[in-house]
Write a protein that holds these residues in place. Sequence first.
Motif, PDB file in Angstrom:
ATOM      1  N   GLN A 190       0.831  -1.207   0.000  1.00  0.00           N
ATOM      2  CA  GLN A 190       0.000   0.000   0.000  1.00  0.00           C
ATOM      3  C   GLN A 190       0.868   1.261   0.000  1.00  0.00           C
ATOM      4  N   LEU A 191       1.952   1.206   0.783  1.00  0.00           N
ATOM      5  CA  LEU A 191       2.842   2.374   0.820  1.00  0.00           C
ATOM      6  C   LEU A 191       3.474   2.625  -0.542  1.00  0.00           C
ATOM      7  N   LEU A 192       3.890   1.510  -1.191  1.00  0.00           N
ATOM      8  CA  LEU A 192       4.489   1.651  -2.515  1.00  0.00           C
ATOM      9  C   LEU A 192       3.477   2.188  -3.519  1.00  0.00           C
ATOM     10  N   ALA A 193       2.227   1.745  -3.408  1.00  0.00           N
ATOM     11  CA  ALA A 193       1.198   2.178  -4.366  1.00  0.00           C
ATOM     12  C   ALA A 193       0.803   3.640  -4.149  1.00  0.00           C
ATOM     13  N   GLN A 194       0.743   4.076  -2.865  1.00  0.00           N
ATOM     14  CA  GLN A 194       0.272   5.429  -2.565  1.00  0.00           C
ATOM     15  C   GLN A 194       1.363   6.482  -2.741  1.00  0.00           C
ATOM     16  N   SER A 195       2.626   6.103  -2.602  1.00  0.00           N
ATOM     17  CA  SER A 195       3.696   7.107  -2.599  1.00  0.00           C
ATOM     18  C   SER A 195       4.709   6.847  -3.698  1.00  0.00           C
ATOM     19  N   ASN A 196       4.218   6.443  -4.839  1.00  0.00           N
ATOM     20  CA  ASN A 196       5.112   6.045  -5.922  1.00  0.00           C
ATOM     21  C   ASN A 196       6.004   7.197  -6.390  1.00  0.00           C
ATOM     22  N   GLN A 197       5.495   8.453  -6.423  1.00  0.00           N
ATOM     23  CA  GLN A 197       6.253   9.588  -6.952  1.00  0.00           C
ATOM     24  C   GLN A 197       7.103  10.287  -5.891  1.00  0.00           C
ATOM     25  N   GLN A 198       6.854  10.020  -4.603  1.00  0.00           N
ATOM     26  CA  GLN A 198       7.504  10.755  -3.531  1.00  0.00           C
ATOM     27  C   GLN A 198       8.670   9.986  -2.907  1.00  0.00           C
ATOM     28  N   TRP A 199       8.705   8.674  -3.027  1.00  0.00           N
ATOM     29  CA  TRP A 199       9.713   7.876  -2.308  1.00  0.00           C
ATOM     30  C   TRP A 199      10.985   7.763  -3.120  1.00  0.00           C
ATOM     31  N   THR A 200      12.082   7.715  -2.399  1.00  0.00           N
ATOM     32  CA  THR A 200      13.379   7.494  -3.044  1.00  0.00           C
ATOM     33  C   THR A 200      13.536   6.026  -3.389  1.00  0.00           C
ATOM     34  N   GLU A 201      14.524   5.739  -4.207  1.00  0.00           N
ATOM     35  CA  GLU A 201      14.779   4.343  -4.616  1.00  0.00           C
ATOM     36  C   GLU A 201      15.156   3.478  -3.418  1.00  0.00           C
ATOM     37  N   GLU A 202      15.863   4.047  -2.466  1.00  0.00           N
ATOM     38  CA  GLU A 202      16.288   3.293  -1.276  1.00  0.00           C
ATOM     39  C   GLU A 202      15.088   2.861  -0.439  1.00  0.00           C
ATOM     40  N   LYS A 203      14.110   3.784  -0.282  1.00  0.00           N
ATOM     41  CA  LYS A 203      12.914   3.435   0.498  1.00  0.00           C
ATOM     42  C   LYS A 203      12.067   2.405  -0.219  1.00  0.00           C
ATOM     43  N   LYS A 204      12.024   2.543  -1.545  1.00  0.00           N
ATOM     44  CA  LYS A 204      11.271   1.534  -2.296  1.00  0.00           C
ATOM     45  C   LYS A 204      11.881   0.149  -2.121  1.00  0.00           C
ATOM     46  N   LEU A 205      13.218   0.065  -2.216  1.00  0.00           N
ATOM     47  CA  LEU A 205      13.895  -1.224  -2.060  1.00  0.00           C
ATOM     48  C   LEU A 205      13.680  -1.791  -0.647  1.00  0.00           C
ATOM     49  N   LYS A 206      13.675  -0.897   0.347  1.00  0.00           N
ATOM     50  CA  LYS A 206      13.452  -1.353   1.724  1.00  0.00           C
ATOM     51  C   LYS A 206      12.102  -2.018   1.878  1.00  0.00           C
ATOM     52  N   ASN A 207      11.052  -1.414   1.298  1.00  0.00           N
ATOM     53  CA  ASN A 207       9.718  -2.015   1.357  1.00  0.00           C
ATOM     54  C   ASN A 207       9.656  -3.306   0.550  1.00  0.00           C
ATOM     55  N   LEU A 208      10.361  -3.317  -0.579  1.00  0.00           N
ATOM     56  CA  LEU A 208      10.396  -4.556  -1.376  1.00  0.00           C
ATOM     57  C   LEU A 208      11.074  -5.689  -0.597  1.00  0.00           C
ATOM     58  N   TYR A 209      12.181  -5.350   0.133  1.00  0.00           N
ATOM     59  CA  TYR A 209      12.869  -6.350   0.941  1.00  0.00           C
ATOM     60  C   TYR A 209      11.952  -6.886   2.047  1.00  0.00           C
ATOM     61  N   ARG A 210      11.152  -5.972   2.621  1.00  0.00           N
ATOM     62  CA  ARG A 210      10.216  -6.394   3.665  1.00  0.00           C
ATOM     63  C   ARG A 210       9.172  -7.358   3.098  1.00  0.00           C
ATOM     64  N   ILE A 211       8.692  -7.034   1.904  1.00  0.00           N
ATOM     65  CA  ILE A 211       7.719  -7.920   1.248  1.00  0.00           C
ATOM     66  C   ILE A 211       8.354  -9.279   0.964  1.00  0.00           C
ATOM     67  N   GLN A 212       9.573  -9.290   0.450  1.00  0.00           N
ATOM     68  CA  GLN A 212      10.247 -10.540   0.134  1.00  0.00           C
ATOM     69  C   GLN A 212      10.505 -11.380   1.393  1.00  0.00           C
TER      70      GLN A 212
END
Length: 466
Positions: A255-277
């Motif tokens: 949900q965070l990735l979907a709602q904040s796609n334009q505002q998050w840095t690449e590092e934060k995106k990867l962190k959430n992806l790692y959490r999902i994995q």
Amino acid sequence: MKWSLERKWIASGFGVCLFLMGTASFISYQNATQLIASSDQVKYTHEVMKNVIDIFATLTDAEAGRRGYILYGEQSELKRYDQAMQSLDAKVQKLQQQLADDSYQQQQLTKLKSLIIQRIELSKESINLKKLGKSSFAVQAPLVTKSNENRSQIRETLTKMQAREEHLLQISVRHSQDNIRNRMLIEFLSTFLSFAILLGVYALLYQQLVKRQQAETIQKTLAQEKELSELKLRFFSMVSHEFRTPLSIILGSAQLLAQSNQQWTEEKKLKNLYRIQSSARSINQLLTDILTLTRAEAGKLEFHPELMDLEAFCINLIEDIQFSNQQQHTIKFISQGNCTHAKLDESLLYSILTNLLSNAMKYSLPEGNISLILSCEAQAIFFQVKDNGIGIPLEFQEHLFEPFHRASNVGKIVGSGLGLAVVKKCLEIHHGEIYVNSEVGGGTSFTVKFIQDGTVIVKRKLSSHN
């Protein structure tokens, strides 16, 4: 205490058996006593008969002496007569003592004594006539006639006394025979009834045993069903709890990735992806453990041992675990004993070591030391997983390999309680063994042992340097 109907029947059966045995013993005692009495009666009758015969023989001997003196005038015959008459009195007295309790025999004895006295008088009169020289037949004839009549009467009296004793003896023998037959019949009936009662008691005891076994079986079944119900409840509680946490993480991160796609840095995106994995891997591991246990319980867990490179396997395993480890634990691999290959099931070994290493990381601090040690002997392979984590209390160590059991000191550390149960099932298929050495606050060491044919273990060749 209120007795059941079966207990009353059993007690009554034993009581009747004891009564019958007591009755048979009492009758046997009575029969034995009567046999002794019959034996005494036979002995007594024999003595009476002998005495009666002796009296008659003594009278005959005395008569022979008297006649010899009358006919031949021999003094020796007269002496013979006197001796016989002297002994006759003692024998009559003895017979009187023997027949003291028999009124009929006493009457006959009184008559006999009277006849004996009469005979003595006739004998004296005949002897006196001989001494006076009057021994002619004409003179002696009346005395001879009276003497013969007296002799006949004495013989008749003695015969009656003898017949009386024989009759009493026959009665005693017949009574003893009747008692023996009655005793045999009673003993047979007593034995038969005792056997029948004991058989009935045995049947009741067997019925009670069957009922008790059935009750125990029902109780055991109910206990198993209760335990199964508790296991199911704990299983579903565990599944709902263990699945909820990683699914919530996955859902929240997505949900965070979907709602904040334009505002998050690449590092934060990867962190959430790692959490999902990482959460997906946790769910996958849980499902794998559940599937392994289910197959093992159903006897369908596959076992395919193949020759494998042990060191390469351990290195790859450590890399996989550390890649998915959020706390970035360091796992140290140590190889001892120069062993490189062995015949094992790679999939099952992966489950065993993955669960042991995951537990070591779960219950250790990020800076803690975790080691995986590989060693081998002539016919055995050893894998040892060591950590310096929270340790396991001694009272919980005997339940370590049971599903859903966790120690009391785990606190808020999440876990399903299935990992060590999976390890145990995989080891049972391998016919392997596991040993645990743990101290609260001092870390834990698990040692896994696989028995191997010496020809299967491949050792590293040591090269020589010149």
